[in-house]
Design a protein around this motif. Structure first.
Motif, PDB file in Angstrom:
ATOM      1  N   ILE A   1      36.509  48.550  44.253  1.00 50.52           N
ATOM      2  CA  ILE A   1      35.103  48.935  44.390  1.00 50.52           C
ATOM      3  C   ILE A   1      34.887  50.253  43.657  1.00 50.52           C
ATOM      4  O   ILE A   1      35.635  51.208  43.832  1.00 50.52           O
ATOM      5  N   LYS A   2      33.836  50.315  42.805  1.00 57.07           N
ATOM      6  CA  LYS A   2      33.568  51.505  41.996  1.00 57.07           C
ATOM      7  C   LYS A   2      32.286  52.193  42.464  1.00 57.07           C
ATOM      8  O   LYS A   2      31.322  51.526  42.849  1.00 57.07           O
ATOM      9  N   GLU A   3      32.310  53.522  42.447  1.00 56.86           N
ATOM     10  CA  GLU A   3      31.126  54.293  42.807  1.00 56.86           C
ATOM     11  C   GLU A   3      30.017  54.041  41.796  1.00 56.86           C
ATOM     12  O   GLU A   3      30.245  54.035  40.583  1.00 56.86           O
ATOM     13  N   GLY A   4      28.806  53.855  42.292  1.00 58.89           N
ATOM     14  CA  GLY A   4      27.656  53.671  41.426  1.00 58.89           C
ATOM     15  C   GLY A   4      27.526  52.269  40.862  1.00 58.89           C
ATOM     16  O   GLY A   4      26.631  52.026  40.053  1.00 58.89           O
ATOM     17  N   TYR A   5      28.388  51.335  41.276  1.00 61.41           N
ATOM     18  CA  TYR A   5      28.340  49.964  40.765  1.00 61.41           C
ATOM     19  C   TYR A   5      28.485  48.973  41.917  1.00 61.41           C
ATOM     20  O   TYR A   5      28.939  49.316  43.012  1.00 61.41           O
ATOM     21  N   GLU A   6      28.103  47.730  41.666  1.00 61.32           N
ATOM     22  CA  GLU A   6      28.328  46.618  42.561  1.00 61.32           C
ATOM     23  C   GLU A   6      28.838  45.441  41.741  1.00 61.32           C
ATOM     24  O   GLU A   6      28.776  45.455  40.504  1.00 61.32           O
ATOM     25  N   PHE A   7      29.375  44.421  42.414  1.00 61.09           N
ATOM     26  CA  PHE A   7      29.915  43.280  41.689  1.00 61.09           C
ATOM     27  C   PHE A   7      28.771  42.405  41.155  1.00 61.09           C
ATOM     28  O   PHE A   7      27.757  42.193  41.814  1.00 61.09           O
ATOM     29  N   SER A   8      28.971  41.907  39.944  1.00 62.04           N
ATOM     30  CA  SER A   8      28.010  40.962  39.383  1.00 62.04           C
ATOM     31  C   SER A   8      28.199  39.594  40.021  1.00 62.04           C
ATOM     32  O   SER A   8      29.110  39.388  40.830  1.00 62.04           O
TER      33      SER A   8
END
Length: 356
Positions: free
Chosen positions: A28-35
């Motif tokens: 899980i990345k900060e500032g992003y969500e899974f497509s």
């Protein structure tokens, strides 16, 4: 949607033939969500990037799978830190200030008064204590009745003169601290006792459940743990001992012709079989080879071992054989074990009571 098989947040793994969560394969990345479906199609093709940036008004601080809506600060609160794609907005109350990512109370001003008595006058010094350095502002009040009886030398006027009431107040203060500490210690001891009692009660329930034979899954976990602790149990030597010709003749006639389900019903014998057959040990054939002898596919065997923490692979094999071949007996299992050179397991089967 890039997949017609899996829902959003999952992708189709063709090798395992099942849907898996995106967070199981990507961090899980900060500032992003899974497509959608992590960008994978059902044909295992990467059609998109696994991530997409959070939209305006949403954020992900690295602990969420999907971006969440930013909070708004209702009055009388105020926004101390604006919402960003990697952090939510921070609201502070009136009378608080924002520092190091937290809302802390503003320092309040207090007034300290110092009285100095001399022979002719009384000096009252007032100090305002705040975040800045204190600035003394002396105020002089004349003594209303100067007389020889009221005269106090200046050298003594600067020394503190403790009163009995202040001494008793300090003593009461320390007694209150000791009392609070004693109450807190007693409370912690009671909590520790209740916690130990609860854990012991839970352990007794699990032990009773296992001994009653209600869960093969618990049996597999218990058996594997005991096996890892048994250092002196040498499987390899017993699998290559002098009885290489087979030990199926050791089985009593009643045991030899008993249904294979008898092994599943006898928890003591089943547990010993799990101990010696489930582990992967170099030089010794195990449950994998027994499953292959029973015509189970390689993919099925790998899946059974991937679920080893939840259920014993040997138990899964025996249950599958009983379902497919209900006419199989304990003698059939003894012959298969002899074929893979596991005469130590045949000796364990011989422990089945003759009256089964």
């Amino acid at each position: 949607m890039t997949s017609e098989i899996c829902i959003e947040g999952k992708f189709y793994n063709r090798s395992l033939r099942k849907c898996e969560l995106c967070e199981n394969n990507y961090e899980i990345k900060e500032g992003y969500e899974f497509s959608e479906n992590c960008g994978w199609s059902d044909e295992q093709q990467q059609t998109k990037t696994p991530y997409r940036a959070c939209r305006s008004g949403t954020f992900n601080d690295g602990s969420l799978v999907k971006c969440q809506k930013c909070r708004s600060c209702p009055p009388p609160q105020f926004t101390a830190s604006e919402c960003k794609t990697n952090s939510d907005a921070i609201c502070c109350k009136q009378g608080e200030q924002f520092s190091d990512g937290k809302c802390i109370p503003q320092p309040s001003q207090t007034t300290r008064m110092t009285v100095i008595t001399t022979a002719k006058s009384t000096v009252l010094i007032t100090r305002s204590v705040a975040s800045s350095s204190p600035t003394p502002s002396p105020q002089i009040f004349p003594d209303p009745s100067p007389s020889p009886e009221n005269y106090i030398p200046s050298t003594h006027s600067l020394m503190p003169n403790p009163s009995p009431s202040s001494t008793e107040g300090s003593r009461s203060h320390f007694i209150g601290i000791y009392a609070c500490f004693g109450i807190f210690s007693s409370f912690m001891l009671v909590c520790l006792f209740l916690f130990i009692r609860r854990r012991t009660k839970s352990f007794n329930k699990e032990l009773k459940k296992c001994c009653d034979g209600t869960s093969h899954e618990s049996l597999s976990k218990r058996g594997i743990t005991r096996y890892e602790q048994a250092i002196s149990y040498n499987i390899i030597n017993e699998g290559h001992n002098e009885h290489a010709t087979g030990l199926s003749h050791l089985l009593a006639p009643e045991v030899h012709g008993a249904p294979l389900k008898t092994v599943l019903n006898n928890l003591d014998v089943l547990e010993e079989l799990v101990l010696v057959l489930d582990p992967d040990i170099s030089g010794a054939k195990n449950t994998r080879h027994l499953a292959a002898q029973c015509s189970f596919s390689f993919a099925w065997i790998n899946y059974a071992y991937s679920m080893k923490d939840h259920k014993s692979p040997l138990v899964a094999v025996l249950e599958g054989v009983v379902t497919k071949n209900p006419d199989w007996t304990v003698g059939h299992l003894a012959e298969l074990l002899t074929a893979i050179g596991r005469n130590d397991a045949v000796e364990i089967l011989a422990k089945l009571p003759a009256g089964v």
